[in-house]
Design a protein around this motif. Structure first.
Motif, mmCIF file in Angstrom:
data_model
loop_
_atom_site.group_PDB
_atom_site.id
_atom_site.type_symbol
_atom_site.label_atom_id
_atom_site.label_comp_id
_atom_site.label_asym_id
_atom_site.label_seq_id
_atom_site.Cartn_x
_atom_site.Cartn_y
_atom_site.Cartn_z
ATOM 1 N N LEU A 36 38.816 -13.495 1.002
ATOM 2 C CA LEU A 36 38.579 -14.621 0.102
ATOM 3 C C LEU A 36 39.865 -15.429 -0.006
ATOM 4 N N GLN A 84 35.833 -16.482 3.415
ATOM 5 C CA GLN A 84 35.323 -17.488 2.479
ATOM 6 C C GLN A 84 36.492 -18.304 1.930
ATOM 7 N N LYS A 115 37.489 -21.422 -0.661
ATOM 8 C CA LYS A 115 36.956 -22.167 -1.799
ATOM 9 C C LYS A 115 38.063 -22.875 -2.556
ATOM 10 N N GLU A 175 36.067 -14.411 -8.541
ATOM 11 C CA GLU A 175 35.280 -14.441 -7.309
ATOM 12 C C GLU A 175 35.346 -13.119 -6.555
ATOM 13 N N SER A 176 36.496 -12.469 -6.620
ATOM 14 C CA SER A 176 36.685 -11.231 -5.862
ATOM 15 C C SER A 176 36.072 -10.019 -6.545
ATOM 16 N N PHE A 206 35.405 -8.307 -1.991
ATOM 17 C CA PHE A 206 36.226 -8.602 -0.817
ATOM 18 C C PHE A 206 37.239 -7.487 -0.590
ATOM 19 N N VAL A 221 42.389 -10.733 -0.616
ATOM 20 C CA VAL A 221 42.288 -11.975 -1.379
ATOM 21 C C VAL A 221 43.595 -12.758 -1.282
#
Length: 208
Positions: free
Chosen positions: A26, A54, A56, A74-75, A85, A88
């Motif tokens: 991520l 990913q 973002k 998000e992770s 994930f 990161v």
């Protein structure tokens, strides 16, 4: 199906399988489009599935602390581990942010990698064209960069426009790091100007 086609199909299957077992990564960027577009262009060129890497921008805001909060959310970070994930990253700029150094310290404590640029991401692009060693402000970075390429904030194709000079940029960025390790006391917090570690994130994606 000829023997060449069979070999190609088997080779592609092996590549796909190798990528499937690699870590899911991520990357959360401070910039709304500039950094996101740049990194996505690398992913496109290398044909890396977005489920594997990913990329973002942060929906909570653009200061480093908010970017870190986005990455944590998000992770699925809990109790020292990422639920969603395996690795990161956050990509952040020094600019005038008051919480920049503290954000890096907190990211390090959570094993979140930091691609930092001081004063800004555009320094990384500038290093593709010249070896900037003197202290420089954001406005001057963009002014100098504009002499080398047609640059605009949130532009597309910044990677494709500079990729032929990637090795030169990487060498310049690494030279700055070596220099600052010797003469800059705040090196670990990316408080040295000019400085960028974007090359580490770029190499990570390219080598997947």
């Amino acid at each position: 199906m000829g023997s060449d086609d069979i070999f190609k199909k088997q080779r592609n299957a092996r590549v796909s399988n190798k990528r499937d077992i690699k870590n899911k990564i991520l990357i959360v960027c401070e910039g709304e489009k500039t950094e996101v577009n740049y990194l996505k262009e690398i992913r496109i060129e290398k044909r890396i599935p977005d489920k594997l890497v990913q990329i973002k921008n942060c929906s909570l805001g653009t200061n480093p602390k908010k970017v870190l909060e986005c990455a944590i959310k998000e992770s699925g970070y809990k109790r020292g581990k990422f639920e969603n994930f395996d690795e990161v990253w956050i990509a952040i700029d020094r600019d005038e942010h008051q919480d920049f150094a503290q954000t890096i310290l907190e990211a390090n404590s959570k094993n979140i990698n930091v691609a930092c640029s001081n004063p800004c991401f555009e320094l990384w692009l500038l290093l593709h064209f010249e070896n900037q060693t003197a202290h420089i402000e954001r406005q001057n970075v963009i002014s100098k960069l504009s002499k080398h390429m047609s640059y605009a904030k949130n532009m597309n194709s910044s990677y494709f426009a500079t990729k032929e000079k990637l090795q030169f940029a990487t060498e310049n960025a690494k030279k700055l790091i070596l220099k600052h390790k010797i003469d800059c006391e705040k090196f670990d917090n990316c408080e040295c100007n000019p400085m960028t570690t974007m090359q580490e994130l770029v190499e990570k994606i390219i080598n997947i």
